[in-house]
Design a protein around this motif. Sequence first.
Motif, PDB file in Angstrom:
ATOM      1  N   GLY A  26       0.765  -1.349  -0.102  1.00 61.09           N
ATOM      2  CA  GLY A  26      -0.105   0.116   0.010  1.00 61.09           C
ATOM      3  C   GLY A  26       0.863   1.229   0.013  1.00 61.09           C
ATOM      4  N   ASP A  27       2.290   1.205   0.298  1.00 58.22           N
ATOM      5  CA  ASP A  27       2.995   2.187   0.372  1.00 58.22           C
ATOM      6  C   ASP A  27       4.283   1.611   0.435  1.00 58.22           C
ATOM      7  OD1 ASP A  27       2.810   5.598   1.917  1.00 58.22           O
ATOM      8  OD2 ASP A  27       4.023   4.728   0.344  1.00 58.22           O
ATOM      9  N   THR A  28       5.406   2.629   0.261  1.00 58.67           N
ATOM     10  CA  THR A  28       6.731   2.185   0.451  1.00 58.67           C
ATOM     11  C   THR A  28       7.125   2.588   1.768  1.00 58.67           C
ATOM     12  OG1 THR A  28       9.038   2.543  -0.249  1.00 58.67           O
ATOM     13  CG2 THR A  28       7.524   4.240  -0.630  1.00 58.67           C
ATOM     14  N   ILE A  29       8.095   1.498   2.296  1.00 58.12           N
ATOM     15  CA  ILE A  29       8.322   1.898   3.641  1.00 58.12           C
ATOM     16  C   ILE A  29       9.327   2.798   3.899  1.00 58.12           C
ATOM     17  CG2 ILE A  29       7.934  -0.541   4.613  1.00 58.12           C
ATOM     18  CD1 ILE A  29      10.702  -1.320   4.634  1.00 58.12           C
ATOM     19  N   GLY A  30       9.943   3.372   3.040  1.00 58.45           N
ATOM     20  CA  GLY A  30      10.842   4.318   2.641  1.00 58.45           C
ATOM     21  C   GLY A  30      10.428   5.554   3.178  1.00 58.45           C
ATOM     22  N   ARG A  31       8.837   6.011   3.179  1.00 61.25           N
ATOM     23  CA  ARG A  31       8.368   6.988   3.722  1.00 61.25           C
ATOM     24  C   ARG A  31       7.991   6.718   5.120  1.00 61.25           C
ATOM     25  NH1 ARG A  31       3.686   7.842  -1.293  1.00 61.25           N
ATOM     26  NH2 ARG A  31       5.419   8.048  -2.857  1.00 61.25           N
ATOM     27  N   TYR A  32       8.583   5.759   5.845  1.00 63.97           N
ATOM     28  CA  TYR A  32       7.969   5.429   7.256  1.00 63.97           C
ATOM     29  C   TYR A  32       9.406   5.306   8.056  1.00 63.97           C
ATOM     30  CZ  TYR A  32       3.357   4.768   5.198  1.00 63.97           C
ATOM     31  OH  TYR A  32       2.198   5.245   4.792  1.00 63.97           O
ATOM     32  N   CYS A  33       9.301   5.608   9.662  1.00 66.01           N
ATOM     33  CA  CYS A  33      10.150   4.905  10.304  1.00 66.01           C
ATOM     34  C   CYS A  33       9.577   3.772  10.874  1.00 66.01           C
ATOM     35  CB  CYS A  33      10.200   6.057  11.530  1.00 66.01           C
ATOM     36  SG  CYS A  33      10.416   7.876  11.039  1.00 66.01           S
ATOM     37  N   MET A  34      10.576   2.695  10.866  1.00 69.83           N
ATOM     38  CA  MET A  34      10.069   1.246  10.922  1.00 69.83           C
ATOM     39  C   MET A  34      10.574   0.853  12.257  1.00 69.83           C
ATOM     40  SD  MET A  34       8.202   0.787   8.386  1.00 69.83           S
ATOM     41  CE  MET A  34       7.926  -0.903   8.549  1.00 69.83           C
ATOM     42  N   GLY A  35      10.007  -0.202  12.930  1.00 66.33           N
ATOM     43  CA  GLY A  35      10.498  -0.602  14.119  1.00 66.33           C
ATOM     44  C   GLY A  35       9.673  -2.070  14.339  1.00 66.33           C
ATOM     45  N   TRP A  36      10.303  -2.698  15.428  1.00 67.47           N
ATOM     46  CA  TRP A  36       9.669  -3.950  16.047  1.00 67.47           C
ATOM     47  C   TRP A  36       9.260  -3.690  17.573  1.00 67.47           C
ATOM     48  CZ3 TRP A  36       8.498  -8.174  13.182  1.00 67.47           C
ATOM     49  CH2 TRP A  36       8.809  -8.208  11.983  1.00 67.47           C
ATOM     50  N   PHE A  37       8.057  -4.081  17.769  1.00 71.80           N
ATOM     51  CA  PHE A  37       7.747  -4.204  19.320  1.00 71.80           C
ATOM     52  C   PHE A  37       7.241  -5.513  19.722  1.00 71.80           C
ATOM     53  CE2 PHE A  37       6.942   0.532  20.214  1.00 71.80           C
ATOM     54  CZ  PHE A  37       7.661   0.874  18.654  1.00 71.80           C
ATOM     55  N   ARG A  38       7.170  -5.661  21.169  1.00 68.59           N
ATOM     56  CA  ARG A  38       6.835  -6.879  21.490  1.00 68.59           C
ATOM     57  C   ARG A  38       5.876  -6.885  22.895  1.00 68.59           C
ATOM     58  NH1 ARG A  38      12.199  -9.618  23.614  1.00 68.59           N
ATOM     59  NH2 ARG A  38      12.852  -8.327  25.467  1.00 68.59           N
ATOM     60  N   GLN A  39       5.034  -7.834  22.926  1.00 63.08           N
ATOM     61  CA  GLN A  39       4.085  -7.622  24.193  1.00 63.08           C
ATOM     62  C   GLN A  39       3.810  -9.043  24.818  1.00 63.08           C
ATOM     63  OE1 GLN A  39       0.031  -5.937  23.124  1.00 63.08           O
ATOM     64  NE2 GLN A  39       0.116  -4.979  25.236  1.00 63.08           N
ATOM     65  N   ILE A  40       3.864  -9.053  25.977  1.00 68.53           N
ATOM     66  CA  ILE A  40       3.504  -9.942  26.507  1.00 68.53           C
ATOM     67  C   ILE A  40       2.175  -9.930  27.539  1.00 68.53           C
ATOM     68  CG2 ILE A  40       5.732 -11.220  27.058  1.00 68.53           C
ATOM     69  CD1 ILE A  40       5.850 -10.147  29.736  1.00 68.53           C
ATOM     70  N   PRO A  41       1.466 -10.800  27.786  1.00 68.56           N
ATOM     71  CA  PRO A  41       0.123 -10.561  28.514  1.00 68.56           C
ATOM     72  C   PRO A  41       0.071  -9.789  29.659  1.00 68.56           C
ATOM     73  CG  PRO A  41       0.081 -12.691  27.749  1.00 68.56           C
ATOM     74  CD  PRO A  41       1.398 -12.340  27.468  1.00 68.56           C
ATOM     75  N   ARG A  45       3.168  -2.768  25.529  1.00 74.34           N
ATOM     76  CA  ARG A  45       3.988  -3.108  24.338  1.00 74.34           C
ATOM     77  C   ARG A  45       5.189  -2.253  24.554  1.00 74.34           C
ATOM     78  NH1 ARG A  45       0.679  -3.366  18.917  1.00 74.34           N
ATOM     79  NH2 ARG A  45      -0.634  -4.870  20.106  1.00 74.34           N
ATOM     80  N   GLU A  46       6.321  -2.911  24.303  1.00 73.99           N
ATOM     81  CA  GLU A  46       7.602  -2.203  24.208  1.00 73.99           C
ATOM     82  C   GLU A  46       8.573  -2.219  23.179  1.00 73.99           C
ATOM     83  OE1 GLU A  46      10.028  -4.394  27.232  1.00 73.99           O
ATOM     84  OE2 GLU A  46      10.268  -6.228  25.845  1.00 73.99           O
ATOM     85  N   GLY A  47       9.104  -1.227  22.818  1.00 72.64           N
ATOM     86  CA  GLY A  47      10.159  -1.103  21.646  1.00 72.64           C
ATOM     87  C   GLY A  47      11.170  -1.984  21.814  1.00 72.64           C
ATOM     88  N   VAL A  48      11.647  -2.769  20.557  1.00 70.44           N
ATOM     89  CA  VAL A  48      12.622  -3.696  20.611  1.00 70.44           C
ATOM     90  C   VAL A  48      13.805  -3.277  19.631  1.00 70.44           C
ATOM     91  CG1 VAL A  48      13.302  -6.067  19.853  1.00 70.44           C
ATOM     92  CG2 VAL A  48      11.085  -5.583  20.713  1.00 70.44           C
ATOM     93  N   ALA A  49      13.654  -2.771  18.513  1.00 69.68           N
ATOM     94  CA  ALA A  49      14.401  -2.186  17.692  1.00 69.68           C
ATOM     95  C   ALA A  49      13.683  -1.108  16.580  1.00 69.68           C
ATOM     96  CB  ALA A  49      14.959  -3.379  16.670  1.00 69.68           C
ATOM     97  N   GLY A  50      14.589  -0.295  16.067  1.00 73.56           N
ATOM     98  CA  GLY A  50      14.032   0.676  15.145  1.00 73.56           C
ATOM     99  C   GLY A  50      15.263   1.074  13.842  1.00 73.56           C
ATOM    100  N   ILE A  51      14.830   1.342  12.980  1.00 77.04           N
ATOM    101  CA  ILE A  51      15.408   1.564  11.747  1.00 77.04           C
ATOM    102  C   ILE A  51      15.313   2.841  11.028  1.00 77.04           C
ATOM    103  CG2 ILE A  51      14.567   0.221  10.034  1.00 77.04           C
ATOM    104  CD1 ILE A  51      17.239  -0.530   9.114  1.00 77.04           C
ATOM    105  N   GLU A  52      16.279   3.683  10.809  1.00 77.28           N
ATOM    106  CA  GLU A  52      15.823   5.125  10.403  1.00 77.28           C
ATOM    107  C   GLU A  52      16.212   5.033   8.694  1.00 77.28           C
ATOM    108  OE1 GLU A  52      14.639   7.551  11.912  1.00 77.28           O
ATOM    109  OE2 GLU A  52      14.726   6.384  13.874  1.00 77.28           O
ATOM    110  N   SER A  53      15.872   5.721   7.978  1.00 78.73           N
ATOM    111  CA  SER A  53      15.953   5.939   6.569  1.00 78.73           C
ATOM    112  C   SER A  53      17.240   6.089   6.117  1.00 78.73           C
ATOM    113  CB  SER A  53      15.260   7.221   6.117  1.00 78.73           C
ATOM    114  OG  SER A  53      15.798   8.462   6.550  1.00 78.73           O
ATOM    115  N   ASP A  54      18.252   6.549   6.863  1.00 82.68           N
ATOM    116  CA  ASP A  54      19.523   6.659   6.742  1.00 82.68           C
ATOM    117  C   ASP A  54      20.471   5.125   7.086  1.00 82.68           C
ATOM    118  OD1 ASP A  54      20.899   8.349   9.386  1.00 82.68           O
ATOM    119  OD2 ASP A  54      19.569   6.527   9.454  1.00 82.68           O
TER     120      ASP A  54
END
Length: 122
Positions: A26-41, A45-54
Amino acid sequence: QVQLVESGGGSVQVGGSLRLSCVASGDTIGRYCMGWFRQIPDREREGVAGIESDGSTNYADSVKGRFTISQGNAKDTLYLQMNSLKPEDTAVYYCAADRRVGGICYESSRAWGQGTQVTVSS
């Protein structure tokens, strides 16, 4: 708005590895700040890792040196390589995308995938 679909979760033993994938459409991820989160019951939800456009990356202290976030060559896929897994890594893992405008990531625009379960047993 981008749509995200995660895959690659599963059950592994302590010390094992998994690679999670997040395919965007639906769109290119180059236009977004991307990351992974995780959650336990019963936990936030907590941030795990992120990646920038550079290509610069950032990690939660709990996963530094064990997890690696990266983008695929086609730029529509985000990965999370998880090594030396521990029982405390057990959680549902989510891919997230924040719209980037003028170098600013807008959390209010965040899109989530449906999540993928990772279970680490001893």
